[in-house]
Write a protein that holds these residues in place. Structure first.
Motif, mmCIF file in Angstrom:
data_model
loop_
_atom_site.group_PDB
_atom_site.id
_atom_site.type_symbol
_atom_site.label_atom_id
_atom_site.label_comp_id
_atom_site.label_asym_id
_atom_site.label_seq_id
_atom_site.Cartn_x
_atom_site.Cartn_y
_atom_site.Cartn_z
ATOM 1 N N ALA A 123 0.821 -1.202 0.000
ATOM 2 C CA ALA A 123 0.000 0.000 0.000
ATOM 3 C C ALA A 123 0.854 1.250 0.000
ATOM 4 N N ALA A 124 0.337 2.275 -0.655
ATOM 5 C CA ALA A 124 0.934 3.603 -0.620
ATOM 6 C C ALA A 124 -0.197 4.571 -0.318
ATOM 7 N N LEU A 125 -0.058 5.301 0.771
ATOM 8 C CA LEU A 125 -1.110 6.219 1.191
ATOM 9 C C LEU A 125 -0.566 7.624 1.397
ATOM 10 N N ASP A 126 -1.296 8.584 0.885
ATOM 11 C CA ASP A 126 -0.994 9.985 1.164
ATOM 12 C C ASP A 126 -2.061 10.553 2.092
ATOM 13 N N VAL A 127 -3.177 9.834 2.232
ATOM 14 C CA VAL A 127 -4.268 10.240 3.113
ATOM 15 C C VAL A 127 -4.787 9.013 3.844
ATOM 16 N N ALA A 128 -5.448 9.228 4.957
ATOM 17 C CA ALA A 128 -6.095 8.166 5.705
ATOM 18 C C ALA A 128 -7.410 8.707 6.255
ATOM 19 N N ALA A 129 -8.275 7.811 6.698
ATOM 20 C CA ALA A 129 -9.563 8.248 7.236
ATOM 21 C C ALA A 129 -9.368 9.161 8.440
ATOM 22 N N LEU A 130 -8.363 8.875 9.251
ATOM 23 C CA LEU A 130 -8.052 9.696 10.406
ATOM 24 C C LEU A 130 -6.664 10.282 10.197
ATOM 25 N N GLU A 131 -6.580 11.607 10.201
ATOM 26 C CA GLU A 131 -5.280 12.246 10.026
ATOM 27 C C GLU A 131 -4.996 13.181 11.183
ATOM 28 N N PRO A 132 -3.778 13.172 11.644
ATOM 29 C CA PRO A 132 -2.722 12.296 11.170
ATOM 30 C C PRO A 132 -2.988 10.855 11.604
ATOM 31 N N LEU A 133 -2.466 9.911 10.846
ATOM 32 C CA LEU A 133 -2.600 8.508 11.194
ATOM 33 C C LEU A 133 -1.916 8.301 12.543
ATOM 34 N N PRO A 134 -2.630 7.755 13.533
ATOM 35 C CA PRO A 134 -2.041 7.611 14.870
ATOM 36 C C PRO A 134 -0.704 6.866 14.847
ATOM 37 N N GLY A 135 0.225 7.306 15.669
ATOM 38 C CA GLY A 135 1.554 6.718 15.705
ATOM 39 C C GLY A 135 1.566 5.238 16.028
ATOM 40 N N ALA A 136 0.538 4.744 16.717
ATOM 41 C CA ALA A 136 0.471 3.330 17.082
ATOM 42 C C ALA A 136 -0.218 2.480 16.016
ATOM 43 N N HIS A 137 -0.667 3.101 14.920
ATOM 44 C CA HIS A 137 -1.383 2.329 13.898
ATOM 45 C C HIS A 137 -0.448 1.304 13.270
ATOM 46 N N PRO A 138 -0.937 0.074 13.027
ATOM 47 C CA PRO A 138 -0.094 -0.994 12.472
ATOM 48 C C PRO A 138 0.568 -0.669 11.132
ATOM 49 N N LEU A 139 -0.048 0.189 10.327
ATOM 50 C CA LEU A 139 0.554 0.498 9.023
ATOM 51 C C LEU A 139 1.945 1.102 9.164
ATOM 52 N N TRP A 140 2.204 1.846 10.232
ATOM 53 C CA TRP A 140 3.527 2.448 10.427
ATOM 54 C C TRP A 140 4.616 1.392 10.586
ATOM 55 N N ARG A 141 4.261 0.209 11.080
ATOM 56 C CA ARG A 141 5.252 -0.845 11.331
ATOM 57 C C ARG A 141 5.370 -1.838 10.183
ATOM 58 N N GLN A 142 4.590 -1.679 9.132
ATOM 59 C CA GLN A 142 4.590 -2.630 8.029
ATOM 60 C C GLN A 142 5.466 -2.127 6.886
ATOM 61 N N PRO A 143 6.560 -2.846 6.592
ATOM 62 C CA PRO A 143 7.454 -2.396 5.526
ATOM 63 C C PRO A 143 6.785 -2.379 4.152
ATOM 64 N N GLU A 144 5.670 -3.083 4.001
ATOM 65 C CA GLU A 144 4.955 -3.104 2.720
ATOM 66 C C GLU A 144 4.028 -1.905 2.559
ATOM 67 N N ALA A 145 4.038 -1.001 3.536
ATOM 68 C CA ALA A 145 3.207 0.200 3.473
ATOM 69 C C ALA A 145 4.097 1.432 3.357
ATOM 70 N N LEU A 146 3.824 2.236 2.359
ATOM 71 C CA LEU A 146 4.509 3.512 2.172
ATOM 72 C C LEU A 146 3.504 4.603 2.537
ATOM 73 N N ILE A 147 3.832 5.394 3.529
ATOM 74 C CA ILE A 147 2.938 6.455 3.977
ATOM 75 C C ILE A 147 3.652 7.777 3.777
ATOM 76 N N THR A 148 3.064 8.626 2.968
ATOM 77 C CA THR A 148 3.652 9.935 2.715
ATOM 78 C C THR A 148 2.923 10.987 3.557
ATOM 79 N N PRO A 149 3.528 12.143 3.764
ATOM 80 C CA PRO A 149 3.009 13.124 4.721
ATOM 81 C C PRO A 149 1.909 14.039 4.190
ATOM 82 N N HIS A 150 0.966 13.502 3.409
ATOM 83 C CA HIS A 150 -0.153 14.290 2.882
ATOM 84 C C HIS A 150 0.353 15.609 2.299
ATOM 85 N N ALA A 151 1.297 15.451 1.427
ATOM 86 C CA ALA A 151 1.922 16.618 0.809
ATOM 87 C C ALA A 151 1.881 16.466 -0.705
#
Length: 74
Positions: free
Chosen positions: A25-53
């Motif tokens: 996954a690659a996300l620039d947005v999420a349903a809740l922003e900012p995406l909470p620091g404890a959300h599992p996506l932050w720990r998954q190397p298969e997820a690319l999360i950009t800073p909504h920029a």
């Protein structure tokens, strides 16, 4: 890849699928922003999360050069 606005993706369901190895996954947005620091996506190397920029500035190339290698796909 989600670059839309609003809540088009169930972020928790996406995290489960990414965690199962079925998706990347690659996300620039999420349903809740900012995406909470404890959300599992932050720990998954298969997820690319950009800073909504979704913009390009003089600093973008430098920022991308330092950010993207740290989030490389496996």
């Amino acid at each position: 890849m989600n670059v839309g606005r609003g809540e088009p993706v169930d972020t928790d369901a996406l995290a489960r699928e990414v965690g199962s190895g079925r998706l990347r996954a690659a996300l620039d947005v999420a349903a809740l922003e900012p995406l909470p620091g404890a959300h599992p996506l932050w720990r998954q190397p298969e997820a690319l999360i950009t800073p909504h920029a979704g913009t390009f500035t003089d600093a973008s190339a430098k920022d991308s050069a330092t950010f993207l290698p740290r989030r490389s796909w496996r």
